[in-house]
Design an enzyme around this catalytic site. Structure first.
Site, PDB file in Angstrom:
ATOM      1  CD  GLU A  38      30.310  -8.426  84.019  1.00  0.00           C
ATOM      2  OE1 GLU A  38      30.504  -9.421  83.279  1.00  0.00           O
ATOM      3  OE2 GLU A  38      29.828  -7.404  83.425  1.00  0.00           O
ATOM      4  CG  HIS A  93      29.401  -3.419  87.070  1.00  0.00           C
ATOM      5  ND1 HIS A  93      30.717  -4.239  87.363  1.00  0.00           N
ATOM      6  CD2 HIS A  93      29.034  -3.716  85.981  1.00  0.00           C
ATOM      7  CE1 HIS A  93      30.977  -4.877  86.287  1.00  0.00           C
ATOM      8  NE2 HIS A  93      29.965  -4.775  85.478  1.00  0.00           N
ATOM      9  CG  HIS A 129      34.063  -5.823  83.289  1.00  0.00           C
ATOM     10  ND1 HIS A 129      34.008  -4.569  82.629  1.00  0.00           N
ATOM     11  CD2 HIS A 129      32.843  -6.147  83.639  1.00  0.00           C
ATOM     12  CE1 HIS A 129      32.594  -4.412  82.521  1.00  0.00           C
ATOM     13  NE2 HIS A 129      31.911  -5.139  83.000  1.00  0.00           N
ATOM     14  CG  ASP A 165      27.088  -6.220  82.863  1.00  0.00           C
ATOM     15  OD1 ASP A 165      27.727  -5.418  83.711  1.00  0.00           O
ATOM     16  OD2 ASP A 165      27.621  -6.155  81.710  1.00  0.00           O
TER      17      ASP A 165
HETATM   18  C1  GRE Z   1      29.471  -3.477  81.315  1.00  0.00           C
HETATM   19  O1  GRE Z   1      29.767  -3.362  82.677  1.00  0.00           O
HETATM   20  O2  GRE Z   1      29.159  -4.405  80.723  1.00  0.00           O
HETATM   21  C2  GRE Z   1      28.939  -2.156  80.681  1.00  0.00           C
HETATM   22  C3  GRE Z   1      29.592  -0.951  81.155  1.00  0.00           C
HETATM   23  C4  GRE Z   1      29.118   0.282  80.552  1.00  0.00           C
HETATM   24  C5  GRE Z   1      28.014   0.211  79.676  1.00  0.00           C
HETATM   25  C6  GRE Z   1      27.458  -0.970  79.343  1.00  0.00           C
HETATM   26  C7  GRE Z   1      27.717  -2.137  79.939  1.00  0.00           C
HETATM   27  O3  GRE Z   1      30.644  -1.078  82.018  1.00  0.00           O
HETATM   28  O4  GRE Z   1      27.263  -3.250  79.446  1.00  0.00           O
HETATM   29 ZN    ZN Z   2      29.894  -5.515  83.453  1.00  0.00          ZN
END
Ligand code: GRE
Ligand code: ZN
Length: 331
Positions: A8, A10, A168, A289
């Site tokens: 996961e 990003h 998500h 994450d």
């Molecule tokens: C996540 O992808 O879990 C996330 C966000 C934005 C802020 C914190 C976070 O997308 O953990």
């Molecule tokens: Zn995330």
């Protein structure tokens, strides 16, 4: 452990920058999320961090809220396509052994999302799809959850393509934030993200989606968004108060048969052990994450937590190879 696959992780694309939630992230996180805009930064920031900590691959997805926040359906469809093209070009084409991709899908337009999923999987070589919670449709007060009948053809295609769908988190609709009034600190990943996602999962299950498409695979993060320890009670009360809803199996059986749970942003051994106890180690995946969580922290925990080495290999690598159909390179 070497050869870990993190599931996961990003990036942000140029056109999706405006959809980042205002959660007050640090300049360091900002710099790292921006690496999706500049392929050189992937080499300077992301890959060295992966190398240093034995992370062989990132499964990369567009960060929250992504196109789910775009109320204009046509624009959401366009931005999703551009994000997928950027992901293919900046990550996959340049480093095919280090990155695999999850497609962004604009579920405000189920037909376009279905076509885009198919394009991403069959033409770009993506391994599945990810959506950041419900989709705004028409305006910012309208949220569509994915148990709606109009999404059934999309789910059918997910099943036919035999790829996983990652649900998500995002925060709740503006009109449903009363309980967080005066507590902005709870609205984001600290709490509301999990509540929103767990309830969405229960909507999918109790809608009968998995009776209709029994081979569907949905992934959820953050060690299950609180669901695993709550299933017994949910089932116990569901038996008495199902309001006429008939499911073929107990709620927890859908969690075991149709879901995978990742460790994203939840590096806590008692919770991991509970998830393994409820789901089995074959249903758990390692995730960090990135860039919201630190790779060093995730890895220091995962590499040393009190599970068997066999389970560590499954969760850290082998389950991901299987469900995303990744090439097993020698490590
Ligand atoms: C996540 O992808 O879990 C996330 C966000 C934005 C802020 C914190 C976070 O997308 O953990
Ligand atoms: Zn995330």
């Amino acid at each position: 452990m070497i050869g870990k696959i993190a599931t996961e992780e990003h990036f942000v694309s140029q056109d999706a920058k405006s959809y980042l939630p205002d959660l007050g992230v640090s300049p360091d996180v900002q710099r790292r999320i921006d690496d999706g805009l500049d392929a050189n930064n992937i080499e300077q920031l992301r890959l060295p961090e992966m190398d240093k900590h034995g992370v062989e691959m990132h499964l990369v997805s567009l960060t929250a809220d992504g196109v789910q926040l775009e109320p204009d359906r046509d624009k959401a469809v366009k931005v999703a396509k551009l994000a997928n093209d950027a992901l293919a070009e900046k990550f996959l084409a340049r480093h095919p052994a280090r990155f695999a991709c999850l497609a962004t899908v604009a579920l405000q337009d189920p037909k376009a999302a279905t076509d885009e999923l198919e394009r991403a999987v069959t033409q770009l070589g993506f391994k599945g799809a990810l959506a950041n919670g419900f989709s705004n449709a028409g305006d910012l007060d309208t949220g569509e959850y994915y148990d709606l009948p109009k999404l059934l053809p999309f789910w059918e295609r997910v099943q036919d393509l035999d790829v996983p769908f990652y649900l998500h988190p995002r925060g709740p609709l503006n009109s449903q934030q009363k309980i967080y009034e005066g507590h902005a600190e709870l609205l984001g990943p600290a709490w509301a993200f999990g509540v929103e996602t767990a309830t969405h999962v229960l909507r999918l299950i109790t809608s009968g989606l998995f009776d209709r498409f029994p081979k569907l695979t949905v992934i959820i993060g953050h060690l299950g968004e609180g669901l695993a320890p709550s299933m017994w009670r949910a089932q116990n009360r569901f038996n008495d108060a199902s309001f006429g809803k008939k499911l073929k199996k107990p709620l927890s059986q859908y969690l075991k048969d149709n879901f995978y749970i990742t460790t994203s942003g939840n590096f806590h051994t008692p919770t991991l052990l509970n998830v393994i106890a409820e789901m089995g180690a074959d249903r758990v995946l390692f995730a960090i994450d990135y860039p919201y969580e630190r790779t060093d922290e995730a890895v220091a925990w995962f590499d040393n937590c009190a599970i068997s080495d066999e389970d560590r290999q499954k969760i850290g690598r082998l389950n991901a190879l299987r469900i995303f159909k990744l090439k097993n390179r020698a490590i």
